[in-house]
Scaffold this active site. Structure first.
Site, PDB file in Angstrom:
ATOM      1  N   ASN A   1     -34.704  55.117  24.077  1.00 38.14           N
ATOM      2  CA  ASN A   1     -34.819  56.117  25.373  1.00 38.14           C
ATOM      3  C   ASN A   1     -36.230  55.765  25.867  1.00 38.14           C
ATOM      4  O   ASN A   1     -37.198  56.004  25.502  1.00 38.14           O
ATOM      5  CB  ASN A   1     -34.926  57.640  24.846  1.00 38.14           C
ATOM      6  CG  ASN A   1     -34.771  58.474  26.230  1.00 38.14           C
ATOM      7  OD1 ASN A   1     -35.466  58.103  27.077  1.00 38.14           O
ATOM      8  ND2 ASN A   1     -34.051  59.414  26.121  1.00 38.14           N
TER       9      ASN A   1
ATOM     10  N   TYR B   1     -26.492  58.395  26.172  1.00 42.62           N
ATOM     11  CA  TYR B   1     -27.570  59.443  26.113  1.00 42.62           C
ATOM     12  C   TYR B   1     -26.645  60.600  26.177  1.00 42.62           C
ATOM     13  O   TYR B   1     -25.976  61.235  27.269  1.00 42.62           O
ATOM     14  CB  TYR B   1     -28.113  59.252  27.476  1.00 42.62           C
ATOM     15  CG  TYR B   1     -29.147  60.217  27.841  1.00 42.62           C
ATOM     16  CD1 TYR B   1     -30.095  60.578  26.820  1.00 42.62           C
ATOM     17  CD2 TYR B   1     -29.163  60.649  28.967  1.00 42.62           C
ATOM     18  CE1 TYR B   1     -30.994  61.528  27.179  1.00 42.62           C
ATOM     19  CE2 TYR B   1     -30.070  61.686  29.561  1.00 42.62           C
ATOM     20  CZ  TYR B   1     -31.210  62.224  28.551  1.00 42.62           C
ATOM     21  OH  TYR B   1     -32.181  62.928  28.661  1.00 42.62           O
TER      22      TYR B   1
ATOM     23  N   ASP C   1     -29.715  58.100  22.226  1.00 43.29           N
ATOM     24  CA  ASP C   1     -30.394  59.504  22.251  1.00 43.29           C
ATOM     25  C   ASP C   1     -29.197  60.331  21.939  1.00 43.29           C
ATOM     26  O   ASP C   1     -28.833  60.750  22.838  1.00 43.29           O
ATOM     27  CB  ASP C   1     -31.154  59.732  23.291  1.00 43.29           C
ATOM     28  CG  ASP C   1     -31.989  60.765  23.279  1.00 43.29           C
ATOM     29  OD1 ASP C   1     -31.553  61.801  22.214  1.00 43.29           O
ATOM     30  OD2 ASP C   1     -32.855  61.255  24.121  1.00 43.29           O
TER      31      ASP C   1
ATOM     32  N   ASN D   1     -29.578  63.489  20.710  1.00 48.64           N
ATOM     33  CA  ASN D   1     -30.153  64.855  21.136  1.00 48.64           C
ATOM     34  C   ASN D   1     -29.544  65.798  19.999  1.00 48.64           C
ATOM     35  O   ASN D   1     -29.360  66.882  20.450  1.00 48.64           O
ATOM     36  CB  ASN D   1     -29.578  65.227  22.605  1.00 48.64           C
ATOM     37  CG  ASN D   1     -30.718  64.785  23.412  1.00 48.64           C
ATOM     38  OD1 ASN D   1     -31.783  64.949  23.250  1.00 48.64           O
ATOM     39  ND2 ASN D   1     -30.477  64.427  24.847  1.00 48.64           N
TER      40      ASN D   1
ATOM     41  N   ASP E   1     -41.552  59.109  25.328  1.00 46.84           N
ATOM     42  CA  ASP E   1     -41.770  59.976  24.172  1.00 46.84           C
ATOM     43  C   ASP E   1     -41.106  59.627  23.295  1.00 46.84           C
ATOM     44  O   ASP E   1     -41.025  60.336  22.051  1.00 46.84           O
ATOM     45  CB  ASP E   1     -41.608  61.328  24.812  1.00 46.84           C
ATOM     46  CG  ASP E   1     -40.521  61.592  25.965  1.00 46.84           C
ATOM     47  OD1 ASP E   1     -39.680  60.460  25.955  1.00 46.84           O
ATOM     48  OD2 ASP E   1     -40.325  62.676  26.407  1.00 46.84           O
ATOM     49  N   HIS E   2     -40.096  58.594  23.177  1.00 45.53           N
ATOM     50  CA  HIS E   2     -39.399  58.269  22.255  1.00 45.53           C
ATOM     51  C   HIS E   2     -39.566  56.785  21.825  1.00 45.53           C
ATOM     52  O   HIS E   2     -40.547  56.097  22.667  1.00 45.53           O
ATOM     53  CB  HIS E   2     -37.691  57.944  22.595  1.00 45.53           C
ATOM     54  CG  HIS E   2     -36.948  59.196  22.999  1.00 45.53           C
ATOM     55  ND1 HIS E   2     -36.155  59.659  22.120  1.00 45.53           N
ATOM     56  CD2 HIS E   2     -37.167  60.025  23.854  1.00 45.53           C
ATOM     57  CE1 HIS E   2     -35.720  60.852  22.570  1.00 45.53           C
ATOM     58  NE2 HIS E   2     -36.415  60.990  23.862  1.00 45.53           N
TER      59      HIS E   2
END
Length: 271
Positions: A7, A123, A165, A167, A262-263
């Site tokens: 990501n 995603y 990702d 989540n 941030d990933h």
DNA sequence: ATGCCGAGAATATCTCGA
């Protein structure tokens, strides 16, 4: 053959880091999420200069997925058949891109070995709050993908990777402090059940046993220096592909320094 | 160490992220 998922949180902001990662890591196929742009805005030239083709699916500044490959791309799909829509008017968002690559040149010749592989860059919707419509959408999205996945697994020789990702933090140990996530998305039982359903269907998550680290650290509150992260990026492989996986790791250095996503990249090696 | 939120669109401040 090496593939990875990352990501990137805006490809236009991150392109230099992504190209450097590709060249440093020797990744053959990279699935990206949150490119945050349309195809006409995507920085294709530096990828091509580095020897990669790019398949891109982006509708606007939100979401967006892409796959860069230095193996020949033979087919692309910009959604899965059962993918649900969201919003008003309902839109099938840019959250899934399936890319089939010819792996012949990257793998040793071997009897009955598949010569192609399909990598889905995924995603998964965030969910926002467990009471939000986005959360119901997230669960529907995962259930529908699982339904689609079951039809793909009808072929026992299928070479398919569902990466991205997700989540979802499937286990308590996948967040830095489970108490801090009480009542939050990513750790709720329905989300974890939706994630686990893929394993029940026969998909093999190939990084769980090979990686012991987080894949995401929030930009806020010194989460990275304090190692307060989450493990939410995964690679579910079809059984025939999982049997060929030799290694997996993350590139934790990609979270360091100025201009980091941030990933971090999650990397898988296949024989 | 890796350091206190970042990105994009619109236009000053909003949405979104997890």
């Amino acid at each position: 053959m090496r593939f990875a998922t990352w990501n990137v949180n805006s490809i236009r902001t991150r392109v230099d880091r992504v190209i450097a990662f590709l060249e440093r890591s020797g990744t053959d196929v990279l699935a990206m999420q949150e490119i945050k742009c349309r195809p006409d805005q995507f920085p294709i030239a530096p990828f091509e200069a580095a020897g990669y083709q790019v398949a891109i699916h982006g509708l606007n500044q939100w979401n967006g997925v892409a796959v860069a490959s230095r193996l020949p791309i033979v087919e692309t799909q910009d959604h899965f058949l059962t993918q649900p829509a969201f919003g008003e008017p309902p839109v099938i968002e840019a959250r899934a891109l399936g890319v089939t690559v010819d792996t012949t040149e990257a793998l040793p010749a071997r009897d009955q070995q598949a010569s192609s592989m399909t990598i889905w860059s995924l995603y998964v919707p965030n969910g926002r709050e467990v009471t939000h419509a986005h959360y119901a959408y997230k669960l529907e999205w995962l259930a529908n993908l699982a339904e689609q996945g079951r039809s793909w697994l009808a072929d026992p020789a299928a070479q398919i990777a569902l990466v991205g990702d997700w989540n979802v933090a499937p286990l308590d140990e996948d967040v830095w402090d489970v108490d801090a996530f009480e009542g939050a998305t990513h750790v709720s039982a329905p989300e974890r059940e939706a994630f686990a359903a893929f394993a029940a269907d026969g998909w093999v998550e190939v990084t769980r046993e090979r990686v012991t680290n987080y894949t995401y650290w929030d930009y806020q509150k010194l989460r990275f220096p304090k190692n307060e992260g989450m493990r939410i990026d995964f690679a579910y492989c079809s059984p025939a592909l999982a049997a060929r996986v030799s290694a997996a790791h993350i590139d934790r250095d990609e979270r360091k320094g100025k201009g980091a996503s941030d990933h971090v990249p999650v990397i898988v090696d296949v024989n």
